[in-house]
Enzyme design. Sequence first.
Site, PDB file in Angstrom:
ATOM      1  N   HIS A  83      -1.749  49.141  -1.436  1.00 58.85           N
ATOM      2  CA  HIS A  83      -1.736  47.759  -0.935  1.00 58.85           C
ATOM      3  C   HIS A  83      -1.160  46.798  -1.977  1.00 58.85           C
ATOM      4  CE1 HIS A  83      -4.706  49.777   1.611  1.00 58.85           C
ATOM      5  NE2 HIS A  83      -4.587  48.804   2.470  1.00 58.85           N
ATOM      6  N   GLY A 126     -14.335  50.009  -1.056  1.00 61.79           N
ATOM      7  CA  GLY A 126     -13.310  50.483  -0.128  1.00 61.79           C
ATOM      8  C   GLY A 126     -13.793  50.351   1.315  1.00 61.79           C
ATOM      9  N   HIS A 186       0.843  44.604   5.388  1.00 61.50           N
ATOM     10  CA  HIS A 186      -0.483  45.009   4.905  1.00 61.50           C
ATOM     11  C   HIS A 186      -0.495  46.502   4.632  1.00 61.50           C
ATOM     12  CE1 HIS A 186      -4.913  45.013   4.526  1.00 61.50           C
ATOM     13  NE2 HIS A 186      -4.788  46.247   4.986  1.00 61.50           N
ATOM     14  N   GLU A 216     -31.393  45.438   5.645  1.00 61.88           N
ATOM     15  CA  GLU A 216     -31.368  46.803   5.143  1.00 61.88           C
ATOM     16  C   GLU A 216     -30.057  47.132   4.431  1.00 61.88           C
ATOM     17  OE1 GLU A 216     -32.085  45.901   8.260  1.00 61.88           O
ATOM     18  OE2 GLU A 216     -34.204  46.394   8.522  1.00 61.88           O
TER      19      GLU A 216
END
Lengths: 657, 657
Positions: free
Chosen positions: B65, B152, B292, B400
Site C-alpha cells: 500500500h 492489519g 488503494h 469485550e
Amino acid sequence: MAAAVAQQSEQDGVVADHHAYAGILRTMATTTTVTTETILDEVAEIAAQLRVDSIRASTSAGSGHPTSSMSAADLLAVLIARHLRYDWGDPGLPDNDRLVFSKGHASPLLYAVFKAAGVVTDEELVAGYRRFDQRLQGHPTPALPWVDVATGSLGQGLPAGVGIALAGKYLEQRPYRVWVLCGDSEMAEGSMWEALDKASYYKLSNLIALVDVNRLGQRGETELGWDVDRYARRAEAFGARTLTIDGHDLTQIDRALASAEQPDAKDRPTVIFARTVKGRGFGEIEDSPDWHGKPFPPDMADRAIAGLGGVRHRVLQGLRPEPTRRASRGTAPPAATRPRPTYSLGQKVATRKAYGDALTALGARDQRVVALDGEVNNSTYAEEFARDHPNRYFEMFIAEQQMVAAATGLAARGYRPFVSTFAAFLTRAYDFIRMASVSGVDLAMSGSHAGVEIGADGPSQMGLEDLAMFRAVHGSTVLYPSDATSTAALVDAMGTTTGISYLRTTRGAYPVLYAEDESFPIGGAKVLREDDQDQVTLVGAGITLYACLEAADRLAQGGIHARVLDCYSIKPIDINALVAAVTATAGRIVVAEDHHPEGGLGSAVAEALVSVGAPKLHLTHLAVRGMPGSGSTDEQLAWAGIDADHIVAAARALVDH
Amino acid sequence: MAAAVAQQSEQDGVVADHHAYAGILRTMATTTTVTTETILDEVAEIAAQLRVDSIRASTSAGSGHPTSSMSAADLLAVLIARHLRYDWGDPGLPDNDRLVFSKGHASPLLYAVFKAAGVVTDEELVAGYRRFDQRLQGHPTPALPWVDVATGSLGQGLPAGVGIALAGKYLEQRPYRVWVLCGDSEMAEGSMWEALDKASYYKLSNLIALVDVNRLGQRGETELGWDVDRYARRAEAFGARTLTIDGHDLTQIDRALASAEQPDAKDRPTVIFARTVKGRGFGEIEDSPDWHGKPFPPDMADRAIAGLGGVRHRVLQGLRPEPTRRASRGTAPPAATRPRPTYSLGQKVATRKAYGDALTALGARDQRVVALDGEVNNSTYAEEFARDHPNRYFEMFIAEQQMVAAATGLAARGYRPFVSTFAAFLTRAYDFIRMASVSGVDLAMSGSHAGVEIGADGPSQMGLEDLAMFRAVHGSTVLYPSDATSTAALVDAMGTTTGISYLRTTRGAYPVLYAEDESFPIGGAKVLREDDQDQVTLVGAGITLYACLEAADRLAQGGIHARVLDCYSIKPIDINALVAAVTATAGRIVVAEDHHPEGGLGSAVAEALVSVGAPKLHLTHLAVRGMPGSGSTDEQLAWAGIDADHIVAAARALVDH
C-alpha cells in the site's frame, strides 16, 4: 404559553420540539373529549401494571430482571399507549411500527407490554415466563410474533434496528417507525456507535432509540452514570437528533416521543436519553446496585406490588395509535430472466469473482435479494451487485458487526441479505452471526481471501478459523467451492437456504473444473477421479482440490490409483460419498485444507466417518498448523504442507504402510 | 507574537497549545544552534525518503500500500525526528515511547521508518518486504523487535494501544507515551470508539492517536471524507483532547505533536486528525480512488521517485529525542506465599467461583498477573481479584473487543492478563483473539456460564460455540474443568502457559471430585472409573462429566462396566488416555458435551482417535443439536440429550449392538 412551557422544559433539561407536540395535542383535542391529563393518568396506570407484571413474572420464574424492567416502564407505557402504531392482532401488518428491546434482559417488561396489548394472557405471563418449552424466554426471540430479532447479547438490538429501518425507508418504503429500547450499559459496546453512525449516514429518521439511563450496570455504576448530557453529546456527534428527559415524567416522555415522531429536517435518527431509576416504584431497592438480575423473593414482591397499587389487568384500548395503512405497493416487477453466469472449462476465474457474478444475476431474478459489504466490495466482487442493483446494495464501510446486524434486520423484514467481506474479518461479527441464528433468519454470507492462499498480505488477512466458526453455528450451512461453476450454483442455492449459510471464496483465479450443467446440491460432493482400483482417497475443497487433482495425476504416474473428492459442501457433508470412498480405498484417506486443523474440513470428515462407524481409518490430515507470514501463494501452500507435493507424500506413505 | 501565531493558526483550523510549543522552541534554541526552519527542512528530507522507500519496497514486492503510506509520511517524519523518544538500538528499554500502526497496511511506511532509524537496512527493506520467511511482513507483527502488537485487522491498533497505555500509566508508572497511527476508514469500527471511551475513562493522557484522514478507503470515499471537524467532535464527545491539522504542513504537525506531548489538564488522551492526501508526493495518482493497495509499476515508481528527489539513505541523528531514562523501580515486592485455594471432596463449588479464588491467589504470588472483565465480575468471580488486587484490575465494562485488545497491549508489556466474561460474549472479540495469537502474546481467558446448563436465561447467554472458536486459534490451549480443584490447578497452569489459553467454566455449583493434591497437567485427562472388564468408554468434560459418572453408576447396576474419562484438557487432548480407553472397550465410546456438535469435545476426540489410526470406533456423540430455549438446568440437559439418561441409553445401545 408555548414559549413558557418550552422555557420551563429547557430548564428541566428537556430538548424537544414543543411546537410539534402542541400540534399533536391540538389534533387530539379536536377529535376526542379526553384531556391530556386524563390520558396520562391512564398511562400511569398502565405503567404501574407493567411494573407489577414485571415483578410477578420474574418472581414466579425465580429469575429475571425486574429492576431493569421497572426503570423503563414509564417509557414503554407512554410509547405503547400513545405512540407505537401497531395492530397487535396482526403483527404481520407491513405498516406496523417495530419495537426492539435492545436491552433484552428487560424481557419481563416486554412481556408485560404484550399482556397490556391483549395478546399474552396473564396466566402465560406469570406461569410461562422462562419456563421450559415456553415462548416467553429469558430473553426475547422471534418465537413470539411481535418480536423481530432475538436480543440478549447487549449492543445488538439497535444495530439490528438499523437494518429494519433501512428496509422500511429504502426497500419497503413504508411509514413505520422503528423504536428501540436500549440500556445505558450497552452504550459501552462499539456496535452501538457503529449503529448510530450508519443510521446517520443513511438518514434513518424512522429510527428512534430510547436509552434507559438507570445508571447501574450488573456490578455497579456505568462509566457515565446519570450524565445524560455526555451521552447526548456523543450521539449528536454521531449524527443523531438527541433529547434528554426525566424518564419517569410522563409528560416529558410524551412530549419527547411526540417530538421524535416528527420528521427531522436533517433526516437524522433520534435518540432519547431518559434519566431513570433502577427498580423505580419499589422504594426498598430503588437505585440499589445490589438488585441487578434478581427476582424479588415472594414477600418483597408482595410489598412491591401492594405499593404499586396491586395487580391490574388493563388492556390498552381507545388510546392506542393505529398504524398507517397504505395500499399494497402492488406486485413486484416481473423477475428478470437473467440466468446464472456460466464459465468455460479451464477458464481461470476466481471464486470470489463468480460470487459477484452469480449474486448479481440472482439479484435480477429475485427482488428480495439485497447485498451488504464491509468496504471491500472490489475485493469480494459485491461491487457487481452494487452496480446493477444500487437500490438493494448497502455499503456498511468497515463495520462488520453492523453489517451482519443490518442484514439480520433486513432478513427479519423478509429480504434475503448476502453479506460479504474477507473471511478473516467475519470473525469480527461472530457474536452477531450467533445471534442471527437465534433470530432464526435466513442470512447468506461470503468470506473471501480465505487461507494462506492469499500470499503476501500475511496472517491478519487470512481466514484460517472461519470454517470452524461457521460450522459451530446452529443450523448453519458451510460451503467451500473450488471453481466458478460450482460457486455460481451454490450462490443460487444460498438464495433459498434456511438459516445461516456461508460461502468461502478464494483470492486467486483457478481453472473452471465443471461444465455449466453440473449440479451441486447442498450436502453433496463430487468425485473427480475414480476407478475400481483406487488405493487412497484424496479429499479437498476450494484451493486444495487443485492440489489433490495434481497429486492424483502424479500418483497415477507412479502407479497409485487415487480417488479425488471435492467436498464443496462442508456442512452438511456428503457422508455417503466419504464412506464409499474410504470403503473402496481400505480406509486410506488424505484430507487437505487451507485452514487451521481444528473445526474445518478435516474435522468434518473425521466426525462424519466416525459417526457412521466407518471401518478402521488411516487418515492423514494436512492443514495449516503453524503461524504463517508473507510469501507467494506457492510458497505458503508448500510451507503449510497442503500442496500437491505433501498430498503425494502423504498418500504414498498410506499406501506403502 | 505568540498571540498572532495562535490567531493565525486558529484560522488555519489548528487547535493547539501554542504556548507549550513556544516553550519547546525556546528550550531548543538555548541548547542548539539550529533553527526550527533548518530542522524542518531536514524533516522534509526524511519525509521524502519515507515516501520513496514506501514506493520502492512495495514495487519491489509487487504488492502493498504505497499510497496509504505516502499520506502519513509527513506525520511520521515529524514524529520520529522530533517527538518519539525511542532508543532504536535498545527496543527493550522500558522507557521507550511506543509506536503502533493501527493502519497496519501502511507497513511500507513503518519499515521505511525503521530504515531511517538505522535498524533495518535498505537491502532488507527492498528485498525482504513481503517475502517468504522474512520479518518485514505484509502487515506488522512482533517478529520485529520494534513492533509491540500485530495489526492489519483494522480498528485494533488503537484498542491495543490503550492496553499499553494502561500498563505505562498504572502498572509500570513510566513516562513513555503511546503513539498510534490510525487510518480514517477504521474510524467506522466501533472498537475505535470503545478504545477512546476507555482511554478517556482511564485518563490515558499518555496515549496520542494520529488519524491520517486521507479521505479514501479501499473502494471509494469514507463516510466522513475530509470532514476532520466532524471526526474531532466525535472524539471530543468521547472524552479526548482533539486537534485538527493539515497533515502535510510540517510546522502544523510539529506544533500539534508538541502540544500533544504536554500533559492535558484533564488527563485526556489526545487525538490529532490530520487532513492528508492519499498518494501525496506523486501528482499522477494523488487523491485518486483507484490506487488503494496497489504498488506502482516500475515505470511509475521511477517517475514518482524522481519527482520526490530520488533515493536517499538518511539516518536520523542529532534530531532524535531521547527517551527519559528512569532508574529501575527496584525489585518487585517479594511474592506472597498465598497458596492455591483448596476444596473438600463433595463440597459444591461452581468452577467460575474457583476461577475467581485461584486467580486471586495467583495474583498474590505473581505480580505480573492482571485481570480484566466485561462488567460481569460478580458472575465470573473476577470481583475477588478486583477486591484483593485493585491496582491490577481493569474494569472494561461491556466492551469485550476492547477488553481483549487491552489485554493484548498489557501482555505486550510483559504482564499476564486474565480476561473474563460469559463464554457466549467472548464471541464478540473473536477477531481480537485471533489477532492476539498473531501478536504472539500470552493471554488467558475465562468464559463462564457455558452451555445449556445455565438454564432459564436462554440461548443468547449460552456459550455453545466457544470451544470450537478457541480450538481453531493457532497455538491455543483449551481447558474445561468439571470441579473446583481441577479449575484451581488449571488457572495456575494458565499463568505460565504460552499463547492463548481458554478456560470454560460452569454456572452451577457441583461437587468437588478431586483431592487437593491431584495434579492436572495440560494435555492430560483423568480416568475416574476403570476396571479390567470395561465395555464402554464415557467421555465428558465440565458439566457432562457428572452425567457420565451417574451414567456409569447406573450402568454398573445393570451389569455394564463403563470407563469414565474427564477430558479437562480439550486442546491438547490426551490421546494416549483415549486410545487406551477405546482399546479396552472394543472401540465403544460415548462423548457428551454441552456445546454444539461441531468443533468441540466430540470433534477433538474424533480427530485425535482418527489421527492415530485407532481401531474401528463405535462412537456416539451427544451434543446440543437444537436451538435451546429457557428451562431449568435439568430440563435443558435432558432436552439436549446430554444427561445421564441419554448417556446410559447410548452406552447400552453400543454394548448391546
